[in-house]
Design a protein around this motif. Structure first.
Motif, PDB file in Angstrom:
ATOM      1  N   GLU A 127       0.836  -1.194   0.000  1.00 31.05           N
ATOM      2  CA  GLU A 127       0.000   0.000   0.000  1.00 31.05           C
ATOM      3  C   GLU A 127       0.876   1.251   0.000  1.00 31.05           C
ATOM      4  O   GLU A 127       1.853   1.337   0.754  1.00 31.05           O
ATOM      5  CB  GLU A 127      -0.908   0.020   1.227  1.00 31.05           C
ATOM      6  CG  GLU A 127      -1.860  -1.159   1.329  1.00 31.05           C
ATOM      7  CD  GLU A 127      -2.700  -1.110   2.591  1.00 31.05           C
ATOM      8  OE1 GLU A 127      -2.512  -0.167   3.391  1.00 31.05           O
ATOM      9  OE2 GLU A 127      -3.535  -2.009   2.789  1.00 31.05           O
ATOM     10  N   VAL A 128       0.517   2.206  -0.835  1.00 26.02           N
ATOM     11  CA  VAL A 128       1.192   3.506  -0.864  1.00 26.02           C
ATOM     12  C   VAL A 128       0.177   4.554  -0.409  1.00 26.02           C
ATOM     13  O   VAL A 128      -0.873   4.709  -1.034  1.00 26.02           O
ATOM     14  CB  VAL A 128       1.720   3.843  -2.268  1.00 26.02           C
ATOM     15  CG1 VAL A 128       2.458   5.186  -2.240  1.00 26.02           C
ATOM     16  CG2 VAL A 128       2.636   2.749  -2.776  1.00 26.02           C
ATOM     17  N   VAL A 129       0.503   5.258   0.669  1.00 26.22           N
ATOM     18  CA  VAL A 129      -0.405   6.230   1.259  1.00 26.22           C
ATOM     19  C   VAL A 129       0.303   7.572   1.351  1.00 26.22           C
ATOM     20  O   VAL A 129       1.440   7.655   1.821  1.00 26.22           O
ATOM     21  CB  VAL A 129      -0.864   5.783   2.663  1.00 26.22           C
ATOM     22  CG1 VAL A 129      -1.799   6.810   3.284  1.00 26.22           C
ATOM     23  CG2 VAL A 129      -1.552   4.427   2.586  1.00 26.22           C
ATOM     24  N   GLU A 130      -0.363   8.623   0.909  1.00 22.60           N
ATOM     25  CA  GLU A 130       0.235   9.956   0.936  1.00 22.60           C
ATOM     26  C   GLU A 130      -0.194  10.770   2.154  1.00 22.60           C
ATOM     27  O   GLU A 130       0.579  11.590   2.667  1.00 22.60           O
ATOM     28  CB  GLU A 130      -0.176  10.690  -0.340  1.00 22.60           C
ATOM     29  CG  GLU A 130       0.262  12.144  -0.402  1.00 22.60           C
ATOM     30  CD  GLU A 130      -0.428  12.890  -1.499  1.00 22.60           C
ATOM     31  OE1 GLU A 130       0.047  13.986  -1.836  1.00 22.60           O
ATOM     32  OE2 GLU A 130      -1.446  12.399  -2.024  1.00 22.60           O
ATOM     33  N   SER A 131      -1.422  10.559   2.627  1.00 24.23           N
ATOM     34  CA  SER A 131      -1.987  11.391   3.675  1.00 24.23           C
ATOM     35  C   SER A 131      -2.610  10.501   4.753  1.00 24.23           C
ATOM     36  O   SER A 131      -3.167   9.437   4.441  1.00 24.23           O
ATOM     37  CB  SER A 131      -3.046  12.330   3.072  1.00 24.23           C
ATOM     38  OG  SER A 131      -3.638  13.137   4.058  1.00 24.23           O
ATOM     39  N   PRO A 132      -2.512  10.899   6.036  1.00 21.12           N
ATOM     40  CA  PRO A 132      -1.965  12.170   6.544  1.00 21.12           C
ATOM     41  C   PRO A 132      -0.430  12.229   6.557  1.00 21.12           C
ATOM     42  O   PRO A 132       0.152  13.285   6.621  1.00 21.12           O
ATOM     43  CB  PRO A 132      -2.516  12.243   7.964  1.00 21.12           C
ATOM     44  CG  PRO A 132      -2.697  10.811   8.363  1.00 21.12           C
ATOM     45  CD  PRO A 132      -3.106  10.083   7.123  1.00 21.12           C
ATOM     46  N   GLU A 133       0.218  11.070   6.510  1.00 22.78           N
ATOM     47  CA  GLU A 133       1.675  11.011   6.435  1.00 22.78           C
ATOM     48  C   GLU A 133       2.076  10.044   5.324  1.00 22.78           C
ATOM     49  O   GLU A 133       1.387   9.040   5.097  1.00 22.78           O
ATOM     50  CB  GLU A 133       2.287  10.543   7.763  1.00 22.78           C
ATOM     51  CG  GLU A 133       1.991  11.436   8.951  1.00 22.78           C
ATOM     52  CD  GLU A 133       2.680  12.788   8.844  1.00 22.78           C
ATOM     53  OE1 GLU A 133       3.695  12.873   8.131  1.00 22.78           O
ATOM     54  OE2 GLU A 133       2.202  13.750   9.472  1.00 22.78           O
ATOM     55  N   PHE A 142      17.197   8.865   8.265  1.00 27.09           N
ATOM     56  CA  PHE A 142      16.757  10.076   7.568  1.00 27.09           C
ATOM     57  C   PHE A 142      15.451  10.626   8.143  1.00 27.09           C
ATOM     58  O   PHE A 142      14.751  11.391   7.497  1.00 27.09           O
ATOM     59  CB  PHE A 142      16.609   9.818   6.060  1.00 27.09           C
ATOM     60  CG  PHE A 142      15.635   8.744   5.682  1.00 27.09           C
ATOM     61  CD1 PHE A 142      14.275   8.992   5.634  1.00 27.09           C
ATOM     62  CD2 PHE A 142      16.078   7.477   5.355  1.00 27.09           C
ATOM     63  CE1 PHE A 142      13.377   8.009   5.278  1.00 27.09           C
ATOM     64  CE2 PHE A 142      15.188   6.479   4.984  1.00 27.09           C
ATOM     65  CZ  PHE A 142      13.832   6.756   4.954  1.00 27.09           C
ATOM     66  N   GLY A 143      15.131  10.253   9.384  1.00 27.84           N
ATOM     67  CA  GLY A 143      13.957  10.797  10.042  1.00 27.84           C
ATOM     68  C   GLY A 143      12.687  10.011   9.811  1.00 27.84           C
ATOM     69  O   GLY A 143      11.602  10.459  10.190  1.00 27.84           O
ATOM     70  N   GLY A 144      12.797   8.821   9.202  1.00 24.15           N
ATOM     71  CA  GLY A 144      11.639   7.987   8.986  1.00 24.15           C
ATOM     72  C   GLY A 144      11.424   7.028  10.144  1.00 24.15           C
ATOM     73  O   GLY A 144      12.015   7.175  11.223  1.00 24.15           O
ATOM     74  N   SER A 145      10.576   6.032   9.921  1.00 22.68           N
ATOM     75  CA  SER A 145      10.278   5.084  10.993  1.00 22.68           C
ATOM     76  C   SER A 145       9.872   3.745  10.394  1.00 22.68           C
ATOM     77  O   SER A 145       9.539   3.650   9.209  1.00 22.68           O
ATOM     78  CB  SER A 145       9.138   5.607  11.870  1.00 22.68           C
ATOM     79  OG  SER A 145       7.941   5.755  11.109  1.00 22.68           O
ATOM     80  N   THR A 162       1.487  -6.439   9.416  1.00 15.75           N
ATOM     81  CA  THR A 162       1.636  -5.229   8.615  1.00 15.75           C
ATOM     82  C   THR A 162       2.873  -4.480   9.086  1.00 15.75           C
ATOM     83  O   THR A 162       2.987  -4.135  10.268  1.00 15.75           O
ATOM     84  CB  THR A 162       0.411  -4.302   8.741  1.00 15.75           C
ATOM     85  OG1 THR A 162      -0.745  -4.976   8.267  1.00 15.75           O
ATOM     86  CG2 THR A 162       0.612  -3.028   7.916  1.00 15.75           C
ATOM     87  N   VAL A 163       3.812  -4.263   8.162  1.00 14.28           N
ATOM     88  CA  VAL A 163       5.001  -3.464   8.454  1.00 14.28           C
ATOM     89  C   VAL A 163       4.837  -2.140   7.724  1.00 14.28           C
ATOM     90  O   VAL A 163       4.590  -2.106   6.518  1.00 14.28           O
ATOM     91  CB  VAL A 163       6.292  -4.171   8.000  1.00 14.28           C
ATOM     92  CG1 VAL A 163       7.509  -3.309   8.325  1.00 14.28           C
ATOM     93  CG2 VAL A 163       6.416  -5.535   8.659  1.00 14.28           C
ATOM     94  N   THR A 164       4.971  -1.040   8.467  1.00 12.99           N
ATOM     95  CA  THR A 164       4.758   0.293   7.904  1.00 12.99           C
ATOM     96  C   THR A 164       6.065   1.063   7.848  1.00 12.99           C
ATOM     97  O   THR A 164       6.736   1.239   8.874  1.00 12.99           O
ATOM     98  CB  THR A 164       3.746   1.086   8.743  1.00 12.99           C
ATOM     99  OG1 THR A 164       2.494   0.386   8.752  1.00 12.99           O
ATOM    100  CG2 THR A 164       3.528   2.474   8.162  1.00 12.99           C
ATOM    101  N   MET A 165       6.430   1.479   6.639  1.00 14.21           N
ATOM    102  CA  MET A 165       7.584   2.353   6.446  1.00 14.21           C
ATOM    103  C   MET A 165       7.073   3.795   6.444  1.00 14.21           C
ATOM    104  O   MET A 165       6.359   4.215   5.534  1.00 14.21           O
ATOM    105  CB  MET A 165       8.273   2.042   5.113  1.00 14.21           C
ATOM    106  CG  MET A 165       8.772   0.618   4.986  1.00 14.21           C
ATOM    107  SD  MET A 165       9.283   0.195   3.280  1.00 14.21           S
ATOM    108  CE  MET A 165      10.642   1.351   3.023  1.00 14.21           C
ATOM    109  N   GLY A 166       7.411   4.544   7.482  1.00  8.22           N
ATOM    110  CA  GLY A 166       6.962   5.930   7.590  1.00  8.22           C
ATOM    111  C   GLY A 166       8.030   6.886   7.099  1.00  8.22           C
ATOM    112  O   GLY A 166       9.219   6.724   7.396  1.00  8.22           O
ATOM    113  N   PHE A 167       7.629   7.897   6.336  1.00  9.23           N
ATOM    114  CA  PHE A 167       8.566   8.855   5.766  1.00  9.23           C
ATOM    115  C   PHE A 167       8.288  10.250   6.322  1.00  9.23           C
ATOM    116  O   PHE A 167       7.126  10.607   6.554  1.00  9.23           O
ATOM    117  CB  PHE A 167       8.449   8.876   4.233  1.00  9.23           C
ATOM    118  CG  PHE A 167       8.812   7.573   3.595  1.00  9.23           C
ATOM    119  CD1 PHE A 167      10.087   7.364   3.091  1.00  9.23           C
ATOM    120  CD2 PHE A 167       7.885   6.534   3.527  1.00  9.23           C
ATOM    121  CE1 PHE A 167      10.433   6.155   2.520  1.00  9.23           C
ATOM    122  CE2 PHE A 167       8.212   5.317   2.953  1.00  9.23           C
ATOM    123  CZ  PHE A 167       9.495   5.135   2.455  1.00  9.23           C
TER     124      PHE A 167
END
Length: 382
Positions: free
Chosen positions: A291-297, A345-348, A360-365
């Protein structure tokens, strides 16, 4: 939106005749995103806005003001990754030898343009572009990975050096002379090896950048790499086994630009997908959704319906070398490495899992406040 079938590439066509521009756009619009310009100067303006997504430039030779040859030379210098094609009438051929010989042109198309020939040449041009991009991305991946490893190794090696020096200084107060010598020799050996590694890392890193590594990274930094592009590239190149590719669905809820270490992000994405595929090996009806999500993050989520992860293992997964795949050679360091890359680089990196239901593994940018790709999508629809 599910799997995207349209290639994430655009073509720029330059011709001062409106009829030619319209004909070209209609002929290939079903296969590629098309930008048009009526002069060399307007083409440069279009490239300034969309250069990161344009793979092929097709330009007429004879135009008022600057001709196609002049445009090709400028694009070769400023956008070397773009594959360049020249359109010309038969009478111009003798004037084009120098352009062809200098390598500024991939192919020449003769007027009047024939749709089938244009499509054939564009397919070859896109293949050339993809080949160049893959080669460049591999080089950048090496550069970024070396930078990350150098950063990660320098800190523990420096700590080892300080510890070894402390042991060497303090040993005289604790042990008899024979034992003092053994421990002192071990401490000096530890110190010498740590200092050697630090020097080696520093020297190797300096050599890489002296040979142009830093320049290539800075140049690539100006090119937008989308999350969907990373996923598409991964799915095109990943060594799937059996029916694994059929397990995967891509759900794009909003695209975004990966602005920090995109090649290291690609390594993380590949590692996480590999983990998910391995977890699904014994699942009756395996399913994996990217899944590619733009919002809210901005986020990329790797969601599977596998066996899940035990709570006591999940709690330690990103900090300690634990693994759910020890029997298959897993050592537990992969998730730690992925987590550190994202944090660098400030992600998570986040993990949610229910035993018997999936993970579910979430790569936060980091949301840096940059404009997203909505504008580009609207431009293409216009």
């Amino acid at each position: 939106m599910s799997d995207t079938t349209q290639p994430p590439f655009s073509v720029l066509f330059v011709d001062d005749e409106e009829m030619s521009r319209n004909h070209f756009a209609r002929a290939i619009r079903a296969d590629y995103c098309v930008h048009v310009a009526q002069s060399a100067d307007e083409a440069i303006e279009v490239l300034g806005r969309h250069g990161a997504e344009i793979a092929v430039l097709v330009t007429d030779y004879r135009m008022p003001g600057r001709d196609g040859d002049d445009l090709l030379r400028q694009v070769a210098q400023e956008y070397p990754q773009i594959v360049r094609i020249l359109v010309t009438a038969y009478a111009d051929k003798d004037m084009l030898l120098q352009t062809v010989n200098t390598g500024d042109v991939f192919r020449i198309l003769e007027k009047p343009l024939r749709t089938e020939k244009v499509r054939e040449v564009l397919q070859l041009a896109i293949a050339r572009y993809a080949e160049r991009e893959t080669r460049q991305q591999r080089l950048l991946a090496m550069d970024e990975t070396l930078a990350f490893l150098a950063h990660e190794l320098n800190t523990p090696l420096a700590a080892i050096s300080l510890f070894a020096r402390s042991v060497e200084n303090d040993v005289a107060e604790q042990y008899d002379p024979g034992r003092q010598k053994e421990i002192g020799d071990a401490a000096r050996s530890m110190l010498n090896n740590a200092q050697y590694c630090l020097t080696l890392i520093s020297s190797f890193w300096a050599t890489v950048h002296k040979s142009g590594g830093q320049q290539s990274v800075s140049e690539a930094g100006g090119r937008e790499v989308r999350a969907t592009r990373l996923i598409a590239s991964l799915l095109d190149t990943y060594p799937f086994v059996g029916a694994q590719r059929d397990w995967i669905k891509v759900d794009v809820q909003g695209d975004f630009v990966v602005r920090a270490m995109p090649n290291c992000v690609a390594l993380v994405l590949s590692s996480l997908m590999s983990n998910a595929l391995r977890a699904l090996g014994e699942t009756a009806a395996p399913a994996l959704c990217l899944e590619v999500v733009e919002s809210p993050e901005p986020e990329i989520r790797i969601r599977d319906n596998g066996p899940g992860i035990e709570p006591q293992v999940k709690a330690r997964l990103l900090q300690d070398p634990v693994t759910t795949h020890a029997g298959a050679g897993g050592h537990g360091m992969g998730m730690i490495f992925c987590n550190r890359i994202m944090q660098s680089f400030g992600g998570s990196l986040g993990v949610e899992s229910t035993v018997g239901e999936g993970t579910t593994v979430t790569m936060g940018f980091p949301n840096l406040g940059f404009a997203t790709l909505r504008g580009h999508a609207q431009d293409r629809k216009a």
